[in-house]
Design an enzyme around this catalytic site. Structure first.
Site, PDB file in Angstrom:
ATOM      1  N   HIS A 104      40.689  31.880  37.181  1.00  0.00           N
ATOM      2  CA  HIS A 104      41.370  32.786  36.570  1.00  0.00           C
ATOM      3  C   HIS A 104      42.938  32.345  36.526  1.00  0.00           C
ATOM      4  O   HIS A 104      43.322  32.060  35.455  1.00  0.00           O
ATOM      5  CB  HIS A 104      41.303  34.307  37.031  1.00  0.00           C
ATOM      6  CG  HIS A 104      39.994  34.811  37.306  1.00  0.00           C
ATOM      7  ND1 HIS A 104      39.268  35.073  36.251  1.00  0.00           N
ATOM      8  CD2 HIS A 104      39.260  34.987  38.381  1.00  0.00           C
ATOM      9  CE1 HIS A 104      38.132  35.743  36.757  1.00  0.00           C
ATOM     10  NE2 HIS A 104      38.123  35.487  38.206  1.00  0.00           N
TER      11      HIS A 104
HETATM   12  C1  BDR Z   1      41.735  38.251  39.409  1.00  0.00           C
HETATM   13  O1  BDR Z   1      41.384  39.121  40.415  1.00  0.00           O
HETATM   14  C2  BDR Z   1      41.606  38.439  41.486  1.00  0.00           C
HETATM   15  O2  BDR Z   1      40.565  38.263  42.413  1.00  0.00           O
HETATM   16  C3  BDR Z   1      41.914  37.239  41.191  1.00  0.00           C
HETATM   17  O3  BDR Z   1      42.971  36.473  41.901  1.00  0.00           O
HETATM   18  C4  BDR Z   1      42.456  37.277  39.838  1.00  0.00           C
HETATM   19  O4  BDR Z   1      43.921  37.221  39.767  1.00  0.00           O
HETATM   20  C5  BDR Z   1      40.395  38.241  38.339  1.00  0.00           C
HETATM   21  O5  BDR Z   1      39.834  39.318  38.076  1.00  0.00           O
END
Ligand code: BDR
Ligand code: CA
Length: 313
Positions: free
Chosen positions: A243
């Site tokens: 992400h």
């Molecule tokens: C987001 O949630 C976190 O677990 C990750 O780092 C990312 O920023 C994805 O939904």
């Protein structure tokens, strides 16, 4: 290309860590002014220690790490050890940080930097819950027009949520903070799950990091080995979504992404859909645009960029 001066607000987190590395490896395009930490994936002590570990790994202890908010504005803290492990960056063994966090509070640092730098020159990147930025905007409303842009990973449009059917983690953890930011009038780029779910850390892509033959490449591969196992079980895909580096990649190479200007409003009240990013993709409400929301991404181009840059460290 003009060099962007950025603040990174983050809750490392494996994907946050790789986003930090991408930014630090890209000095022609990006100058990291400071890293502020927030409770999110794991509590604040751990996200701060993890940020320090990443800067030490990258040999960039000149960048200050400033601890910020311990808990969301209104809700109780909800963490994600079930994805990131107990430390928040489980997988490879990294030494405890030898460096200390900077003194002061992350929220104050955001305000100070925005007031000290010329208006319109600092971009704020949020890779976790938006608590610190929202608190800064509440405490010092004069900084809002000084922010060049907020670039955030969060939310989901057609993709729905990853914590509830409606809500993505970063927005779910602190929807009241996201609400403050989306109402602030600051230009926003939002990179939602619709984009990041196309950026899968497949076996091939992980092996390319490993075969860089460097310590940083090896650690990146081992983070992804750990991080992907949850998403592979959950989604049945080859690799989990990577992400947060999308935020930095959008700054470096925006042509990798496609999206559109929309109105985004955050649900803060409904028990069923709290944390939902209600996005007027089809422009049916007439509400003013407040965000550029990405959707499509050239995932191969994204991983090529990541591999090349991480290879520099
Ligand atoms: C987001 O949630 C976190 O677990 C990750 O780092 C990312 O920023 C994805 O939904
Ligand atoms: Ca994150």
């Amino acid at each position: 290309m003009t060099r962007r001066r950025i603040l990174i607000d983050t809750d490392p987190g494996h994907d946050d860590a790789i986003a930090l590395l991408l930014a630090l490896a890209s000095p022609d395009e990006i100058e990291v002014l400071a890293v502020t930490t927030v409770a999110g994936n794991v509590p604040l002590e751990r996200t701060t220690a993890n940020a320090l570990k990443v800067l030490e790994l990258a040999g960039r202890t000149d960048v200050p790490v400033v601890p910020g908010s311990r808990r969301p504005l209104v809700k109780d803290l909800f963490t994600a050890e079930y994805i990131h492990g107990k430390t928040g960056m489980d997988g490879p063994e990294l030494p405890d940080p030898a460096t200390a966090p900077a003194t002061g509070h992350g929220v104050d640092r955001i305000v100070e930097v925005l007031r000290a730098e010329p208006a319109g020159t600092v971009t704020v990147c949020t890779l976790g819950p938006m608590t610190n930025l929202a608190a800064a905007l509440q405490r010092a409303p004069d900084v809002a027009p000084r922010i060049a842009r907020v670039v955030a990973m969060g939310g989901g449009v057609f993709e729905g949520g990853n914590v509830t059917p409606a809500a993505e983690f970063n927005i779910f953890v602190d929807p009241h903070a996201a609400d403050v930011v989306f109402r602030s009038g600051v230009p926003i780029t939002l990179v939602p799950l619709d984009t990041t779910h196309r950026c899968l850390s497949t076996r091939d892509r992980i092996e390319r990091f490993r075969s860089l033959g460097t310590r940083v490449g090896q650690v990146t591969a081992e983070w992804l080995d750990f991080f992907e196992r949850f998403d592979v079980q959950k989604y049945g895909s080859d690799g989990g979504p990577l992400h947060d580096p999308c935020v930095i990649a959008w700054l470096i190479r925006p042509a990798l992404f496609q999206g559109r200007d929309c109105n985004v409003t955050i649900e803060t009240a409904s028990p069923l859909t709290v944390g939902m990013t209600v996005t007027d993709w089809w422009q049916v409400t007439g509400r003013p645009h407040n965000a550029f929301v990405t959707r499509e991404v050239d995932a191969d181009g994204y991983f090529d960029l990541l591999t090349e840059r991480i290879g520099r460290l």
